[in-house]
Design a protein around this motif. Structure first.
Motif, mmCIF file in Angstrom:
data_model
loop_
_atom_site.group_PDB
_atom_site.id
_atom_site.type_symbol
_atom_site.label_atom_id
_atom_site.label_comp_id
_atom_site.label_asym_id
_atom_site.label_seq_id
_atom_site.Cartn_x
_atom_site.Cartn_y
_atom_site.Cartn_z
ATOM 1 N N ASP A 127 0.937 -1.125 -0.006
ATOM 2 C CA ASP A 127 -0.014 0.087 0.077
ATOM 3 C C ASP A 127 0.961 1.034 -0.124
ATOM 4 O O ASP A 127 1.803 1.435 0.916
ATOM 5 C CB ASP A 127 -0.758 -0.101 1.327
ATOM 6 N N SER A 128 0.718 1.886 -1.076
ATOM 7 C CA SER A 128 1.812 3.289 -1.235
ATOM 8 C C SER A 128 1.793 4.174 0.032
ATOM 9 O O SER A 128 2.781 4.734 0.438
ATOM 10 C CB SER A 128 1.440 3.962 -2.251
ATOM 11 N N PHE A 129 0.470 4.268 0.657
ATOM 12 C CA PHE A 129 0.366 5.365 1.803
ATOM 13 C C PHE A 129 1.271 4.589 2.951
ATOM 14 O O PHE A 129 2.021 5.355 3.481
ATOM 15 C CB PHE A 129 -1.087 5.456 2.317
ATOM 16 N N ILE A 130 1.104 3.294 3.185
ATOM 17 C CA ILE A 130 1.833 2.639 4.374
ATOM 18 C C ILE A 130 3.324 2.571 4.090
ATOM 19 O O ILE A 130 3.996 3.055 4.858
ATOM 20 C CB ILE A 130 1.297 1.281 4.833
ATOM 21 N N VAL A 131 3.650 2.449 2.813
ATOM 22 C CA VAL A 131 4.798 2.490 2.574
ATOM 23 C C VAL A 131 5.818 4.005 2.610
ATOM 24 O O VAL A 131 6.788 3.933 3.350
ATOM 25 C CB VAL A 131 5.495 1.907 1.186
ATOM 26 N N GLY A 132 4.940 4.726 2.127
ATOM 27 C CA GLY A 132 5.507 6.279 2.442
ATOM 28 C C GLY A 132 5.539 6.465 3.742
ATOM 29 O O GLY A 132 6.384 7.348 4.189
ATOM 30 N N LEU A 133 4.562 6.075 4.678
ATOM 31 C CA LEU A 133 4.597 6.424 5.969
ATOM 32 C C LEU A 133 5.936 5.877 6.769
ATOM 33 O O LEU A 133 6.518 6.547 7.670
ATOM 34 C CB LEU A 133 3.378 5.806 6.729
ATOM 35 N N GLY A 134 6.086 4.448 6.057
ATOM 36 C CA GLY A 134 7.305 3.847 6.629
ATOM 37 C C GLY A 134 8.698 4.563 6.498
ATOM 38 O O GLY A 134 9.597 4.711 7.444
ATOM 39 N N VAL A 135 8.666 5.008 5.259
ATOM 40 C CA VAL A 135 10.085 5.811 4.532
ATOM 41 C C VAL A 135 10.140 7.159 5.423
ATOM 42 O O VAL A 135 11.030 7.373 5.952
ATOM 43 C CB VAL A 135 10.055 5.997 3.163
ATOM 44 N N GLY A 136 8.904 7.764 5.741
ATOM 45 C CA GLY A 136 9.135 9.014 6.322
ATOM 46 C C GLY A 136 9.409 8.850 7.747
ATOM 47 O O GLY A 136 10.009 9.669 8.390
ATOM 48 N N THR A 137 8.901 7.899 8.510
ATOM 49 C CA THR A 137 9.155 7.426 9.791
ATOM 50 C C THR A 137 10.909 7.086 9.786
ATOM 51 O O THR A 137 11.408 7.764 10.862
ATOM 52 C CB THR A 137 8.505 6.436 10.266
ATOM 53 N N ILE A 138 11.119 6.543 8.981
ATOM 54 C CA ILE A 138 12.740 6.276 8.963
ATOM 55 C C ILE A 138 13.484 7.694 8.660
ATOM 56 O O ILE A 138 14.493 7.635 9.589
ATOM 57 C CB ILE A 138 13.097 5.230 7.867
ATOM 58 N N VAL A 139 13.087 8.455 8.009
ATOM 59 C CA VAL A 139 13.904 9.583 7.638
ATOM 60 C C VAL A 139 13.973 10.526 8.812
ATOM 61 O O VAL A 139 14.797 10.976 9.173
ATOM 62 C CB VAL A 139 13.495 10.340 6.470
ATOM 63 N N ILE A 140 12.581 10.717 9.596
ATOM 64 C CA ILE A 140 12.509 11.429 10.623
ATOM 65 C C ILE A 140 13.315 11.082 11.956
ATOM 66 O O ILE A 140 14.214 11.701 12.431
ATOM 67 C CB ILE A 140 11.013 11.762 11.001
ATOM 68 N N ALA A 141 13.049 9.654 11.985
ATOM 69 C CA ALA A 141 14.093 9.051 13.103
ATOM 70 C C ALA A 141 15.395 9.243 12.920
ATOM 71 O O ALA A 141 16.436 9.439 13.685
ATOM 72 C CB ALA A 141 13.655 7.712 13.397
ATOM 73 N N SER A 142 16.040 9.005 11.617
ATOM 74 C CA SER A 142 17.518 9.096 11.375
ATOM 75 C C SER A 142 18.057 10.567 11.498
ATOM 76 O O SER A 142 19.036 10.946 12.119
ATOM 77 C CB SER A 142 17.661 8.860 9.828
#
Length: 55
Positions: A26-41
């Motif tokens: 699901d593109s929304f969930i994948v985008g949310l995951g990538v955004g979460t990784i970027v913000i935490a990094s």
């Protein structure tokens, strides 16, 4: 000693990686995951820079 902020950031990165692994993708969930990784990094980078400035 590991700070609680670093532990939370690592947990968020792992959560983000888990979100990108959903099937069907699901593109929304994948985008949310990538955004979460970027913000935490970025959070970890800011903490490292702040600690280096203290010394």
């Amino acid at each position: 000693m590991v700070s609680k902020q670093n532990m939370i950031a690592v947990i968020l990165i792992l959560l983000g990686i888990g979100m990108t692994q959903f099937r069907p993708a699901d593109s929304f969930i994948v985008g949310l995951g990538v955004g979460t990784i970027v913000i935490a990094s970025l959070w970890i980078v800011v903490l490292i820079i702040r600690d280096l400035k203290k010394k």
